[in-house]
Write a protein that holds these residues in place. Structure first.
Motif, PDB file in Angstrom:
ATOM      1  N   ASP A   1      -3.727 -15.813 -27.526  1.00 23.36           N
ATOM      2  CA  ASP A   1      -3.359 -14.622 -28.314  1.00 23.36           C
ATOM      3  C   ASP A   1      -4.498 -13.614 -28.240  1.00 23.36           C
ATOM      4  OD1 ASP A   1      -1.023 -15.809 -29.041  1.00 23.36           O
ATOM      5  OD2 ASP A   1      -1.383 -15.672 -31.200  1.00 23.36           O
ATOM      6  N   MET A   2      -4.129 -12.348 -28.083  1.00 21.81           N
ATOM      7  CA  MET A   2      -5.177 -11.351 -27.875  1.00 21.81           C
ATOM      8  C   MET A   2      -4.761  -9.973 -28.375  1.00 21.81           C
ATOM      9  SD  MET A   2      -3.304  -9.833 -25.429  1.00 21.81           S
ATOM     10  CE  MET A   2      -4.362  -8.525 -24.881  1.00 21.81           C
ATOM     11  N   THR A   3      -5.795  -9.116 -28.509  1.00 22.73           N
ATOM     12  CA  THR A   3      -5.559  -7.692 -28.676  1.00 22.73           C
ATOM     13  C   THR A   3      -6.687  -6.974 -27.964  1.00 22.73           C
ATOM     14  OG1 THR A   3      -4.969  -5.959 -30.243  1.00 22.73           O
ATOM     15  CG2 THR A   3      -6.826  -7.350 -30.867  1.00 22.73           C
ATOM     16  N   VAL A   4      -6.554  -5.666 -27.744  1.00 18.62           N
ATOM     17  CA  VAL A   4      -7.697  -4.903 -27.245  1.00 18.62           C
ATOM     18  C   VAL A   4      -7.999  -3.788 -28.225  1.00 18.62           C
ATOM     19  CG1 VAL A   4      -7.717  -5.268 -24.745  1.00 18.62           C
ATOM     20  CG2 VAL A   4      -6.137  -3.633 -25.712  1.00 18.62           C
ATOM     21  N   TYR A   5      -9.256  -3.412 -28.300  1.00 21.63           N
ATOM     22  CA  TYR A   5      -9.651  -2.368 -29.242  1.00 21.63           C
ATOM     23  C   TYR A   5     -10.597  -1.406 -28.548  1.00 21.63           C
ATOM     24  CZ  TYR A   5     -11.617  -0.023 -33.252  1.00 21.63           C
ATOM     25  OH  TYR A   5     -12.015   0.944 -34.133  1.00 21.63           O
ATOM     26  N   VAL A   6     -10.308  -0.098 -28.668  1.00 17.88           N
ATOM     27  CA  VAL A   6     -11.218   0.922 -28.122  1.00 17.88           C
ATOM     28  C   VAL A   6     -11.939   1.563 -29.294  1.00 17.88           C
ATOM     29  CG1 VAL A   6     -11.422   3.032 -26.755  1.00 17.88           C
ATOM     30  CG2 VAL A   6      -9.636   1.367 -26.210  1.00 17.88           C
TER      31      VAL A   6
ATOM     32  N   GLY B   1     -12.349 -22.051 -36.794  1.00 17.21           N
ATOM     33  CA  GLY B   1     -11.503 -21.519 -37.888  1.00 17.21           C
ATOM     34  C   GLY B   1     -10.023 -21.520 -37.563  1.00 17.21           C
ATOM     35  N   HIS B   2      -9.660 -21.777 -36.268  1.00 13.06           N
ATOM     36  CA  HIS B   2      -8.256 -21.897 -35.858  1.00 13.06           C
ATOM     37  C   HIS B   2      -7.479 -20.616 -36.141  1.00 13.06           C
ATOM     38  CE1 HIS B   2      -5.153 -25.326 -35.207  1.00 13.06           C
ATOM     39  NE2 HIS B   2      -5.636 -24.876 -34.084  1.00 13.06           N
ATOM     40  N   ASN B   3      -7.884 -19.518 -35.513  1.00 13.86           N
ATOM     41  CA  ASN B   3      -7.205 -18.229 -35.722  1.00 13.86           C
ATOM     42  C   ASN B   3      -6.436 -17.792 -34.477  1.00 13.86           C
ATOM     43  OD1 ASN B   3      -8.122 -16.871 -38.392  1.00 13.86           O
ATOM     44  ND2 ASN B   3      -9.968 -17.812 -37.558  1.00 13.86           N
ATOM     45  N   GLU B   4      -5.247 -17.231 -34.700  1.00 14.29           N
ATOM     46  CA  GLU B   4      -4.432 -16.639 -33.637  1.00 14.29           C
ATOM     47  C   GLU B   4      -4.088 -15.209 -34.045  1.00 14.29           C
ATOM     48  OE1 GLU B   4      -0.822 -18.925 -33.179  1.00 14.29           O
ATOM     49  OE2 GLU B   4      -1.523 -19.690 -31.257  1.00 14.29           O
ATOM     50  N   ALA B   5      -3.356 -14.520 -33.175  1.00 13.70           N
ATOM     51  CA  ALA B   5      -2.732 -13.239 -33.496  1.00 13.70           C
ATOM     52  C   ALA B   5      -3.698 -12.189 -34.061  1.00 13.70           C
ATOM     53  CB  ALA B   5      -1.566 -13.473 -34.475  1.00 13.70           C
ATOM     54  N   PRO B   6      -4.849 -11.969 -33.415  1.00 13.50           N
ATOM     55  CA  PRO B   6      -5.801 -11.003 -33.983  1.00 13.50           C
ATOM     56  C   PRO B   6      -5.286  -9.567 -33.910  1.00 13.50           C
ATOM     57  CG  PRO B   6      -6.512 -11.677 -31.776  1.00 13.50           C
ATOM     58  CD  PRO B   6      -5.322 -12.536 -32.125  1.00 13.50           C
ATOM     59  N   ALA B   7      -5.524  -8.814 -34.985  1.00 13.47           N
ATOM     60  CA  ALA B   7      -5.192  -7.377 -35.031  1.00 13.47           C
ATOM     61  C   ALA B   7      -6.346  -6.712 -35.773  1.00 13.47           C
ATOM     62  CB  ALA B   7      -3.877  -7.167 -35.767  1.00 13.47           C
ATOM     63  N   ILE B   8      -6.785  -5.552 -35.288  1.00 13.50           N
ATOM     64  CA  ILE B   8      -8.043  -4.984 -35.788  1.00 13.50           C
ATOM     65  C   ILE B   8      -7.902  -3.493 -36.103  1.00 13.50           C
ATOM     66  CG2 ILE B   8      -8.828  -4.599 -33.404  1.00 13.50           C
ATOM     67  CD1 ILE B   8     -11.688  -5.146 -34.321  1.00 13.50           C
ATOM     68  N   PHE B   9      -8.648  -3.015 -37.087  1.00 11.16           N
ATOM     69  CA  PHE B   9      -8.779  -1.574 -37.319  1.00 11.16           C
ATOM     70  C   PHE B   9     -10.148  -1.302 -37.909  1.00 11.16           C
ATOM     71  CE2 PHE B   9      -8.075  -1.098 -42.011  1.00 11.16           C
ATOM     72  CZ  PHE B   9      -7.665  -2.387 -42.314  1.00 11.16           C
ATOM     73  N   LYS B  10     -10.508   0.004 -37.912  1.00 16.21           N
ATOM     74  CA  LYS B  10     -11.825   0.385 -38.420  1.00 16.21           C
ATOM     75  C   LYS B  10     -11.642   1.502 -39.419  1.00 16.21           C
ATOM     76  CE  LYS B  10     -16.281   1.754 -36.439  1.00 16.21           C
ATOM     77  NZ  LYS B  10     -16.863   2.314 -35.186  1.00 16.21           N
ATOM     78  N   LYS B  11     -12.278   1.358 -40.569  1.00 16.59           N
ATOM     79  CA  LYS B  11     -12.186   2.419 -41.581  1.00 16.59           C
ATOM     80  C   LYS B  11     -13.571   2.651 -42.162  1.00 16.59           C
ATOM     81  CE  LYS B  11      -9.949   3.827 -45.757  1.00 16.59           C
ATOM     82  NZ  LYS B  11      -9.082   3.621 -46.853  1.00 16.59           N
ATOM     83  N   GLU B  12     -13.996   3.904 -42.154  1.00 12.80           N
ATOM     84  CA  GLU B  12     -15.306   4.283 -42.693  1.00 12.80           C
ATOM     85  C   GLU B  12     -16.415   3.371 -42.186  1.00 12.80           C
ATOM     86  OE1 GLU B  12     -14.295   4.366 -46.818  1.00 12.80           O
ATOM     87  OE2 GLU B  12     -13.170   6.231 -46.571  1.00 12.80           O
ATOM     88  N   GLY B  13     -16.421   3.135 -40.899  1.00 12.24           N
ATOM     89  CA  GLY B  13     -17.511   2.373 -40.271  1.00 12.24           C
ATOM     90  C   GLY B  13     -17.394   0.868 -40.417  1.00 12.24           C
ATOM     91  N   ILE B  14     -16.379   0.382 -41.121  1.00 15.96           N
ATOM     92  CA  ILE B  14     -16.208  -1.075 -41.282  1.00 15.96           C
ATOM     93  C   ILE B  14     -15.022  -1.528 -40.422  1.00 15.96           C
ATOM     94  CG2 ILE B  14     -15.765  -2.972 -42.925  1.00 15.96           C
ATOM     95  CD1 ILE B  14     -18.359  -1.566 -43.577  1.00 15.96           C
TER      96      ILE B  14
END
Ligand code: DGJ
Length: 375
Positions: free
Chosen positions: A209-214, A255-268
């Motif tokens: 499972d994957m995502t890409v982040y720019v 930690g056994h994690n799948e399905a990563p999804a990411i965002f960034k808000k105010e530097g975090i």
């Protein structure tokens, strides 16, 4: 004359009433041809006023999770109404191709490279008749967001390279570590200490499972479930987004994690993931970090409402920043239907941040005004 007018009026009414004006998580979602959207495990790219939604084209019946067709693309200006743009990366007839019909291609994510002006589609690839053992990341290229994409290459990332956050003493195996009983506390400690990173060091690390982040500085990262889905890896991509630099880090080891999804808000940076229970839903997890390479802080289940313990019967796939609405994001997830994958539906919900944690509240129906109301 009268007849002519009434035909025109009924035609306009039919168009107006068939338009989607809100999101109805989990319900059938018809495209502009009146057909349920077929873009599972998807991700979205915004280009010049249009959103492009890429996803797995599933087919009818139990085998419908293997790739018989390829990845689909839909376009929309308003996020409610989507036009089918067809199959943009086709599963190939050639039995020698890595993406031959019957392989498994999952979770396509498309990014644009400002320097090369190319669109890059990263995805999870499993070779035909090998189950989920190949565990590869793959990339395809196009000059246009509507494709067609051309298969470029598949990888086991980070071959022969240690992660940045890895202790010197963990580079050497302990005697008999491969004999430890799975899930025993000794085994979990060994996984945490990099037993599976060492196992895959020469061959390259797994990528399921994957995502890409720019990021804002245009650096891009593949975030992938690795080490038999026990640990997430965050791997920096080269400037052309076609390969890996040697910078990578482990996240939530064992930690056994799948399905990563990411965002960034105010530097975090915030990440939402799931546990690993195949096509069955489980409780989502959330994390935050000041740096993409961590350390990541675990923040628990972000969901609130009925069936929050099962992510509302879904699994994360992508977090969509809304164009023109600063710091506003939609959580996108799949409600899988393994018995007839084409029937899988979509759970889209607005994300809010409360007490520095992402929050996903169940809603039967909602529209983009939810963001203005939450401000
Ligand atoms: C859960 C993953 O998130 C899906 O993308 C898929 O790989 C299934 N597991 C397969 O069981």
């Amino acid at each position: 004359m009268r007849l002519k007018y009434s035909i025109i009026i009924s035609f306009i009414c039919a168009i107006m009433f068939s338009q989607n004006k809100e999101f109805e998580p989990g319900k059938e979602w018809k495209d502009t041809d009146g057909v349920h959207i077929n873009a599972h495990g998807g991700g979205i790219l915004f280009v010049d006023g249009t959103y492009y939604w890429y996803g797995e084209h599933k087919t009818e019946g139990k085998g419908g999770n293997t790739s018989l067709v390829g990845f689909s693309c839909y376009s929309s200006k308003d996020l409610y109404n989507w036009k089918n743009e067809g199959i943009v990366l086709k599963a190939e007839e050639n039995p020698n191709s890595e993406i031959t019909k019957g392989c498994i291609m999952e979770r396509p994510k498309v990014i644009f490279n400002e320097k090369t002006k190319k669109y890059l589609m990263w995805f999870h690839l499993e070779l035909k008749n090998q189950g989920y053992n190949a565990a590869k990341a793959a990339v395809a290229i196009s000059d246009n967001p509507k494709g067609p994409f051309k298969f470029y290459k598949s990888y086991r990332p980070n071959k022969g390279v240690w992660p940045m956050n890895f202790k010197e003493e963990n580079k050497t195996s302990s005697p008999n570590e491969d004999k430890l009983k799975s899930w025993s506390s000794e085994w979990l400690t060994a996984v945490n200490d990099g037993m599976l990173v060492r196992r895959d060091f020469k061959k390259g690390q797994m990528s399921r499972d994957m995502t890409v982040y720019v990021d804002e500085n245009q650096k891009a990262y593949l975030i992938h479930s690795s080490e038999d889905n026990l640990t997430l890896h965050i791997s920096e991509l080269t400037d052309d987004y076609l390969d890996f630099t040697e910078k990578w880090a482990r996240m939530a080891p064992a930690g056994h994690n799948e399905a990563p999804a990411i965002f960034k808000k105010e530097g975090i940076y915030y990440m939402i993931t799931s546990g690993c229970t195949g096509w069955d839903p489980n409780e989502a997890r959330s994390f935050s970090s000041k740096s993409i390479f961590g350390p990541w802080k675990s923040l628990g289940n972000p969901c609130i409402g009925e069936d929050a313990g099962l992510t509302f019967h879904s699994q994360s796939t992508y977090i969509l920043p809304i164009f023109g609405k600063k710091d506003q994001f939609i959580f996108m997830a799949d409600r899988w239907k393994p018995e007839n994958p084409i029937d899988g539906s979509y759970i889209w919900l607005p994300i809010t941040i409360t007490n520095e944690k992402p929050v996903l509240k169940w809603a039967e129906k909602w529209n983009l005004n939810a963001f203005t109301e939450n401000q």
